[in-house]
Design an enzyme around this catalytic site. Structure first.
Site, PDB file in Angstrom:
ATOM      1  N   GLU A  40      -6.763  -7.960  -0.660  1.00 35.78           N
ATOM      2  CA  GLU A  40      -7.179  -7.948   0.746  1.00 35.78           C
ATOM      3  C   GLU A  40      -8.637  -7.513   0.844  1.00 35.78           C
ATOM      4  OE1 GLU A  40      -4.967  -5.415   3.396  1.00 35.78           O
ATOM      5  OE2 GLU A  40      -3.054  -5.936   2.487  1.00 35.78           O
ATOM      6  N   GLU A  87       0.807  -1.231   0.000  1.00 31.54           N
ATOM      7  CA  GLU A  87       0.000   0.000   0.000  1.00 31.54           C
ATOM      8  C   GLU A  87       0.837   1.278   0.000  1.00 31.54           C
ATOM      9  OE1 GLU A  87      -2.901  -0.294   3.189  1.00 31.54           O
ATOM     10  OE2 GLU A  87      -4.226  -1.441   1.903  1.00 31.54           O
TER      11      GLU A  87
HETATM   12  C1  GLA Z   1      -4.220  -2.695   4.895  1.00 32.51           C
HETATM   13  C2  GLA Z   1      -2.865  -3.343   4.961  1.00 32.51           C
HETATM   14  C3  GLA Z   1      -2.818  -4.558   5.817  1.00 32.51           C
HETATM   15  C4  GLA Z   1      -3.695  -4.440   7.020  1.00 32.51           C
HETATM   16  C5  GLA Z   1      -5.070  -4.093   6.590  1.00 32.51           C
HETATM   17  C6  GLA Z   1      -6.037  -4.034   7.723  1.00 32.51           C
HETATM   18  O1  GLA Z   1      -4.916  -2.903   3.765  1.00 32.51           O
HETATM   19  O2  GLA Z   1      -2.302  -3.614   3.722  1.00 32.51           O
HETATM   20  O3  GLA Z   1      -1.484  -4.761   6.180  1.00 32.51           O
HETATM   21  O4  GLA Z   1      -3.202  -3.471   7.867  1.00 32.51           O
HETATM   22  O5  GLA Z   1      -5.053  -2.835   5.969  1.00 32.51           O
HETATM   23  O6  GLA Z   1      -7.286  -3.860   7.241  1.00 32.51           O
END
Ligand code: GLA
Ligand code: ZN
Length: 684
Positions: free
Chosen positions: A319, A160
């Site tokens: 995710e 991210e």
């Molecule tokens: C983000 C991160 C993860 C985690 C999630 C929690 O998307 O990439 O490492 O922290 O949030 O929702």
């Protein structure tokens, strides 16, 4: 399957015959005794893929000269033995504490000039020489060690990417970036209009980062006195992070040319120009975390934006939370069935994976109340585990490869452009209420509510396959873009744009001679001025016999060849045109000079779609979303019930519903329970 459409194309050995299922797994944060139990639970839930090593830099490199891969080796051995596929992260998204202590240049400086201390994550300055040196060294070791490992199906670079840095290294790098782009200081003075307020610069050294200490305008952290500078800084910041990504990618490709690389995007994320990034990734992956106010349409729009980054190729859902996330004021549980519904929604919009964050819920720090597949209870007898396991079984037993690689075909495109997002919102005037994503959403939501498939495309993308191209708030008409639209319309395309379009060129300098600048001949209108409305104000207009509101901004425009389809009803511009149509060449160009409401966009866009005989994916009751994905096996019609009650859909054509095995004939009623999903398959 068509190689072009495969997510993990490079890895022939990894037979991708189903939607990959699993997600982030952090066994290094747990005693080894639980690892075997994890494997048992993964099998129960049909989990086949794990993302490893996302935040392990501190473990892998405990000091400047020591590297220790022993634990990661064990983890890799564990997952290999258990037949799992691995998305292997490079761990460079959070630097270790020793590095911050010894090399403070890795720390970021905030917009207010504050140099950060060690803390949080996604915290390294992208132009820090130390960060880049240590990141490259770590990635090289990972690539050498695991780059030939058959379990690795993708590299997950960093995590991210986001944020901004305003440190001195960034300042220096910004000067180099500008020199490269503009060559001379004279040109810089021109493009930033530095004659204003006596800002003339004499030397590259005069350039400083635009933050609270320099160009801040009305301290809200967003507004700036020189939009040209801030806009270039936004571009530069995105490029700086991309350079970090590229640096890692190059090393990974040297050792493992056939393992695809990605990094997890975040949907409509302002800081990075994903369209510029997209060609650097082998496949697009993204993290879907809808906020409390997001509707099904909002989520769908983000999926479509992500799919559009690679011209419709399938993407990875990297995710999502199985239930609750941890950063909202109020962290509401996803109701039973909602995780499943959102998972199918991702697939319905082009995802070929369903991955979660995370596998086992942590015991401390800010994610201990963020849900996971394995909850604090530690066993499989939880509601959530049951839902995850049921979905795993469905994806494996019922869906299999029927949708893999499937494309969505759309005759309608909405243009989404980061430069426009940045520039329209940096603008001082006409109104802070003009919000880029909100305007784009108006058009998207209307089309979504009628199940018209939409592609979200960038300024670089080809228009020729679309019957309708909508470019909301095309405030900045970049070099050559008017020409692109001109030839698109002349050849028969329908183009739609809005108020506050065509005002400026690439550097945010106003195009003189009247708005909408270079779009004026195409739209057949001249916009003389733009009025901004307070939240409790509205004008109105009548379109095809129905009255709709005009809000946020109202342009006073004159016809120059276009015909008016609606007129303002009040204020000193009553009687002036609001919605116009310009028949031009073989096509037509519409201009909507204000913001209206959902009912208007629906009526207006339905007319355009009907004119072009564009068919929705299906006719459904309200709240039921429909999309079609098609691959060489056939097509899948996804029906997703976002309502909290049962509904019934009348099917126009038949097929086999994959989740139940029921065969339907045309005209049959298909019942969908609340949050229910159906996938109707029709073979080629
Ligand atoms: C983000 C991160 C993860 C985690 C999630 C929690 O998307 O990439 O490492 O922290 O949030 O929702
Ligand atoms: Zn920096």
């Amino acid at each position: 399957m068509n190689k072009d459409s495969m997510l993990f194309a490079g890895r022939g050995k990894n037979n991708m015959d189903k939607i990959l299922y699993g997600g982030d797994y952090n066994p290094e944060q747990w005693p080894e005794e639980v690892w075997e139990e994890d494997m048992r639970l993964f099998r129960l839930a049909r989990i086949d893929t794990v993302t490893l090593n996302v935040f392990s830099w501190a473990m892998l490199q405990p000091d400047e000269t020591t590297y220790d891969f022993s634990k990661l080796d064990k983890i890799m051995e564990l997952v290999r033995k258990n037949g799992l596929k691995v998305c292997l992260a490079t761990s460079t998204a959070a630097h270790p504490a020793w590095m911050a202590r010894k090399y403070p240049d890795v720390l970021r400086t905030e917009h207010n000039g504050m140099r950060r201390k060690f803390g949080r994550r996604h915290n390294s300055c992208p132009n820090s020489p130390s960060y880049r040196k240590f990141a490259a060294a770590l990635v090289e070791k990972l690539a050498k060690r695991y780059g030939t490992d058959d379990t690795v199906i993708a590299w997950h670079i960093s995590n991210e990417y986001g944020g901004m840095c305003f440190c001195e290294n960034c300042e220096k790098a910004f000067r180099r970036w500008l020199q490269d782009k503009y060559q001379t200081v004279e040109e810089l003075n021109r493009v930033w209009n530095l004659g204003f307020w006596g800002h003339t610069m004499y030397d590259w050294e005069d350039v400083v980062v635009p933050n609270l200490l320099s160009e801040e305008f009305i301290s809200d952290g967003v507004r700036t006195t020189f939009q040209g500078i801030s806009l270039d800084y936004a571009r530069f910041n995105s490029d700086s992070m991309l350079a970090c990504f590229d640096m890692e990618k190059e090393i990974l490709k040297k050792y493992s040319p056939d393992i695809p690389v990605t990094t997890n995007f975040m949907g409509m994320f302002k800081r990075l120009d994903y369209q510029k990034w997209s060609s650097h990734l082998d496949f697009i992956s993204w993290d879907n975390y809808p906020g409390p106010a997001d509707t099904a349409a909002d989520v769908a729009m983000r999926h479509d934006l992500m799919r559009g980054l690679k011209q419709g190729k399938p993407f990875a859902l990297m995710e999502q939370t199985p239930s609750v996330n941890n950063w909202n004021e109020v962290c509401r549980l996803k109701r039973p069935g909602v995780m499943r519904l959102y998972s199918y929604q991702a697939v319905a919009h082009g995802a070929d994976t369903v991955l979660f964050f995370q596998m086992r819920r942590s015991i401390g720090a800010c994610e201990k109340f963020h849900s996971a597949v394995i909850d604090h209870a530690g066993h499989e007898h939880t509601r959530l585990f049951g839902e995850v396991a049921q979905l795993g079984e469905e994806l494996e037993e019922r869906i299999q490869d029927t949708v893999l690689g499937g494309r969505i075909s759309s005759k309608i495109a909405i243009v989404f452009d980061w430069d426009n997002w940045w520039a329209a919102e940096y603008s001082a005037g006409p109104s802070r209420r003009i919000q880029y994503c909100e305007e784009v959403s108006q058009y998207y939501r209307a089309l979504f509510s009628m199940n018209y498939p939409v592609d979200l495309i960038g300024a670089e993308d080809d228009l020729s396959s679309y019957s309708i191209v909508i470019a909301p708030l095309l405030y900045m008409c970049k070099e050559g873009y008017d020409e692109k639209i001109r030839s698109y319309v002349k050849q028969g395309g329908t183009f739609v744009t809005t108020y506050f379009s065509g005002y400026v060129e690439d550097h945010d300098l106003v195009v003189l001679g009247g708005y909408p600048g270079k779009l004026r001949d195409i739209l057949g209108v001249w916009v003389e001025e733009i009025d901004a409305l307070y939240p409790d104000e509205a004008n109105s207009f009548i379109y095809k016999g129905v009255r709709y509101p005009a809000e946020i901004a109202c342009e006073r425009k004159h016809l120059e060849g276009a015909e008016a389809l609606a007129f303002y009803e009040s204020d000193f511009y009553a009687g002036m045109p609001v919605v116009t149509r310009h028949a031009w060449g073989r096509g037509e160009a519409y201009h909507v000079a204000t913001r209206s409401n959902g009912a208007f966009y629906k009526a207006f866009l339905r007319d355009l779609c009907e004119n072009h005989r564009i068919r929705p994916a299906a006719d459904t009751p309200e709240g039921v979303e429909a999309t079609v994905r098609k691959n060489e096996k056939g097509e899948c019609l996804f029906l997703l019930n976002h309502n909290s009650q049962e509904v019934s859909v009348c099917l126009e054509s038949g097929g086999t519903e994959l989740l139940t095995g029921t065969v339907y004939a045309p005209g049959d009623q298909l019942k969908l329970e609340k949050t229910g999903v159906a996938v109707l398959f029709r073979p080629e």
